[in-house]
Design an enzyme around this catalytic site. Structure first.
Site, short mmCIF file in Angstrom:
data_model
loop_
_atom_site.label_atom_id
_atom_site.label_comp_id
_atom_site.label_asym_id
_atom_site.label_seq_id
_atom_site.Cartn_x
_atom_site.Cartn_y
_atom_site.Cartn_z
N CYS A 1 0.92 -1.12 -0.19
CA CYS A 1 -0.01 0.00 0.08
C CYS A 1 0.89 1.19 -0.08
CB CYS A 1 -0.79 -0.03 1.21
SG CYS A 1 -1.85 -1.63 1.47
N ARG B 1 1.60 1.76 -6.00
CA ARG B 1 1.97 0.72 -4.78
C ARG B 1 0.66 -0.23 -4.61
NH1 ARG B 1 6.45 1.74 -1.97
NH2 ARG B 1 5.79 0.54 -0.24
N TRP C 1 -3.48 -1.87 -1.67
CA TRP C 1 -3.45 -3.38 -2.33
C TRP C 1 -3.93 -4.28 -1.17
CZ3 TRP C 1 -1.12 -8.12 -1.86
CH2 TRP C 1 -1.02 -8.83 -2.93
N ASN D 1 0.39 -0.21 6.23
CA ASN D 1 1.01 -0.89 4.98
C ASN D 1 1.66 -2.09 5.68
OD1 ASN D 1 2.24 -1.80 2.44
ND2 ASN D 1 3.79 -0.48 2.99
N GLY D 2 1.26 -3.33 4.99
CA GLY D 2 1.83 -4.73 5.87
C GLY D 2 0.76 -5.62 6.10
N GLU E 1 11.21 -12.97 -19.55
CA GLU E 1 10.84 -11.50 -19.31
C GLU E 1 9.65 -11.19 -20.18
OE1 GLU E 1 10.85 -9.72 -17.04
OE2 GLU E 1 10.57 -7.59 -17.58
N LYS F 1 5.83 -10.08 -19.01
CA LYS F 1 5.19 -8.82 -19.47
C LYS F 1 3.93 -9.12 -19.90
CE LYS F 1 8.13 -6.13 -17.64
NZ LYS F 1 8.31 -6.83 -16.79
N GLU G 1 1.37 -10.23 -17.25
CA GLU G 1 0.83 -9.02 -16.50
C GLU G 1 0.04 -7.75 -16.84
OE1 GLU G 1 5.10 -7.16 -15.67
OE2 GLU G 1 3.85 -7.04 -13.66
N HIS H 1 11.80 -31.48 -25.32
CA HIS H 1 11.62 -32.39 -23.99
C HIS H 1 10.22 -32.28 -23.41
CE1 HIS H 1 15.93 -33.34 -23.90
NE2 HIS H 1 16.20 -32.01 -23.93
N LYS I 1 3.04 -2.27 -7.41
CA LYS I 1 4.61 -2.20 -7.93
C LYS I 1 5.65 -2.77 -6.90
CE LYS I 1 8.01 -0.32 -10.24
NZ LYS I 1 8.01 -0.90 -11.44
O1 M6R Z 1 11.13 -3.75 -6.57
P1 M6R Z 1 11.49 -5.19 -7.18
O2 M6R Z 1 12.67 -5.20 -8.09
O3 M6R Z 1 12.14 -6.16 -5.94
O4 M6R Z 1 10.17 -6.11 -7.72
C1 M6R Z 1 10.22 -7.50 -8.00
C2 M6R Z 1 8.96 -7.93 -8.65
O5 M6R Z 1 7.88 -7.68 -7.91
C3 M6R Z 1 8.85 -7.06 -9.95
O6 M6R Z 1 9.93 -7.15 -10.87
C4 M6R Z 1 7.75 -7.78 -10.98
O7 M6R Z 1 7.89 -9.04 -11.31
C5 M6R Z 1 7.42 -6.71 -11.82
N1 M6R Z 1 5.91 -6.44 -11.78
C6 M6R Z 1 7.41 -7.36 -13.16
O8 M6R Z 1 7.24 -6.33 -14.12
#
Ligand code: M6R
Length: 618
Positions: free
Chosen positions: A2, A27, A76, A102-103, A487, A491, A494, A510, A613
């Protein structure tokens, strides 16, 4: 996960809080709320499910009085769904106290039961863990008449991770905060002070900041800031200057933060290299905290990260092993500490995190510290917890990354890992000075090369526009192309909510090749045919194998690679780069593809569903 903001000063607190929440919305964006002490000296809260704009619209229709003290929250959801009732702030002391969090408070159920036993009339209006804390702080305030003391009494009973901010209408002009395992930063203004989950909360007002330490309580007034530990002992704080200004966290004319951040990738690499490649050698004075002798003594490197950061870590492994000839393991942070890993004083644990606050990675780093390992972090956010916990930090200088999908942070992380790999190779004597200078020059060429790749944005957008009905996309790569494939798939998942999987191309036969049927789109990251040790021929063979089974090939290949042309439906050309450097050029087309496909489907690319984020819960 959050975002929280607090303010005491003479400005209109509602505006300050909404400005802070706008910058923190990345966040979490399930719901948002604020509490202010209004002109009549009364606590007033407003909170709404949905994105921040829902709350803003509500406040436009029915404004709140504007006292100079307030707190704000963007959520969140963890405990309780994303509805109005569960949105923060939560109230205690008959509505006179407001609290945001937050937490996760892990023992909230026990505390709630105790509370109901001692105060049977207590009414809970939400399903959250936070409301329990609000009621407890309200009770303690009644008992002590001191907000910081009330918070101190309560935090000693909480288990888990939390940043809490609280204010009380009988103590106007004061906001108190407490933190354990979740971030909290103070913004120091002139006749006003701020609290925030990160500096974005207040950077439009001040760039003077202080990171609140683990297990500390902070009290801000308009002209005062005091920090103590959880026992009430005053602690010294260190001020730092935020290295970017508010405009860096604005869209600046781009359609989305993500589009802007992709466009900033060349600069993110260049800034990360700036001052660290000197006369062909690597200068990482940040590593003085570890020292060459300690680096010589290590016999193993463990890289930790989650999501995109873990994929950059895979590239780090390939580079460090090749250049510094030392074994490197890459682990997902959340798997690491629960399996009793073998680490000791001769292990260097390198954590990677854009936010520097990812709870899984933070906990893994703490575990490594307890096991006696040396720790280095690669972070993008100044003063972040992971950076402060580590023996040394190499900051990536990508600037603020606001879009939930990580883009420029990835390339900056890889650049930082490569710098570290070259530094380690120098210390261990595994590469000569001319070899290091040659590789450093290749690194320095990347920003210009990447700028050329980004010129293909429109062509990739057109490709994405044709594929809005696609239900599944596969991504293949070998060696350094494999993390890029992973990666690319992440992307697409998500952002566009499309089934996507990344494979090591050699693994296909395989099992996964059974997925290939007529028309299946497959992105293939093709290594340069001219690069030394290139697996070009093998990847072209893999392309032929899947094309024979009906796959549509979308190749990312070196400009002019004639061997790929006969088998590819689409080729996205990239400049010549050697094997380890090619990922830094190949990843941007996949980021653009995912972003444009999501946009074409009408989705919010900056704030994809269910995500936040920085993931500050385990
Ligand atoms: O802040 P961080 O780099 O530790 O975050 C790690 C992951 O949560 C972050 O890279 C996440 O996978 C992204 N949303 C991917 O685009």
């Amino acid at each position: 996960m959050c975002g929280i903001v607090g303010y005491v000063g003479s400005s209109k607190s509602v505006e300050v809080l909404l400005g802070g929440l706008r910058r923190l919305e990345y966040r979490g964006y399930d719901s948002a709320g604020i509490a202010v002490i209004d002109d009549a000296g009364l606590m007033n809260t407003r909170k709404r499910a949905g994105k921040l704009q829902v709350l803003v619209d509500e406040l436009d229709r029915s404004p709140l009085g504007n006292g100079g003290t307030g707190i704000g929250h963007t959520r969140w959801a963890t405990h309780g769904g994303p509805n109005d009732a569960n949105a923060h702030p939560h109230l205690g002391d008959d509505g006179k106290l407001a609290l945001i969090h937050n937490g996760i408070i892990e023992n909230f159920a026990e505390l709630k039961a105790e509370l109901l036993a001692s105060h049977p009339d207590t009414v809970f209006t939400s399903e959250t863990d936070t409301e329990v804390a609000a009621i407890l702080v309200g009770i303690e305030y009644q008992r002590t008449g001191d907000l910081a003391e009330a918070l101190r009494q309560v935090v000693s009973r909480l288990h888990g991770a939390f940043t809490l901010l609280a204010m009380h209408q009988d103590a106007p002009g004061v906001v108190v905060g407490a933190r354990r395992n979740s971030p909290l930063v103070i913004g120091l203004g002139d006749g006003e002070n701020f609290l925030g989950s990160d500096v974005a909360a207040f950077v439009e007002h001040t760039r003077r900041a202080v990171a609140v330490g683990q297990d500390q309580i902070v009290t801000i007034g308009a002209d005062s800031v005091s920090v103590t530990d959880f026992d009430g002992i005053p602690v010294e704080v260190t001020e730092f200057e935020v290295s970017w200004d508010a405009s860096a966290a604005e869209k600046g004319g781009w359609s989305s933060f993500m589009a802007k951040e992709i466009s900033e990738e060349p600069e993110a690499i260049a800034k990360t290299l700036l001052g660290r490649v000197v006369d062909g050698g690597i200068k990482l004075s940040e590593l003085d905290g570890i020292g060459d002798d300690a680096l010589l003594a290590i016999n193993r490197v463990v890289i930790l990260g989650c999501g995109t950061a873990a994929y950059s870590g895979m590239l780090g492994k390939y580079a460090i092993e090749k250049w510094a000839r030392i074994p490197v393991d890459v682990e997902l942070s959340h798997e690491f500490r629960y399996r009793d890993p073998v680490i000791d004083g001769n292990t260097l644990v390198v954590s990677i995190s854009q936010s520097g606050e990812t709870m899984d990675t933070l906990m893994a780093v703490k575990y490594a510290i307890e096991a006696g390992a040396r720790t280095l972090s690669i972070c993008n956010t100044q003063g972040a917890t992971i950076a402060r916990e580590s023996d040394a930090v190499i900051y990536t200088h990508a600037g603020p990354e606001v879009a939930v999908a990580s883009t420029k942070a990835f390339v900056a992380q890889v650049a930082a890992l490569y710098l570290f790999g070259l530094h380690l190779a120098r210390v261990r004597g595994t590469l000569s000075s001319p070899e290091i200078a040659g590789l450093a020059a290749e690194l320095q060429a990347l920003p210009d090369q990447l700028a050329i790749v980004l010129e293909q944005h429109d062509a990739i957008k057109q490709l994405a526009g044709w594929m809005t009905d696609t239900r599944s996309v596969l991504f293949l790569g070998r060696h350094a192309g494999y993390p890029v494939a992973l990666e690319g798939a992440l992307k697409l998942k998500e952002l566009a909510y499309i089934h996507a999987e990344g494979f090591a191309a050699g693994e296909l036969k395989h099992g996964p090749i059974a997925l290939i049927e007529a028309g299946q789109p497959v992105f293939v990251i093709v290594p340069s045919p001219r690069a030394k040790d290139s697996l070009h021929k093998k990847v072209v063979s893999n392309i032929q194998e899947i094309r024979a089974r009906g796959a549509r090939i979308l190749a990312i290949a070196e400009q002019g690679d004639a061997a790929v042309l006969p088998y590819a439906d689409v080729v996205i050309p990239i400049p010549l780069a050697s094997t380890l450097f090619e990922p830094l050029l190949a990843v941007a087309p996949l980021q653009i593809f995912a972003m444009e496909l999501a946009s074409a489907k009408g989705l919010d690319v900056d704030q994809p569903r269910n995500l936040a984020k920085s993931v500050t819960v385990e």
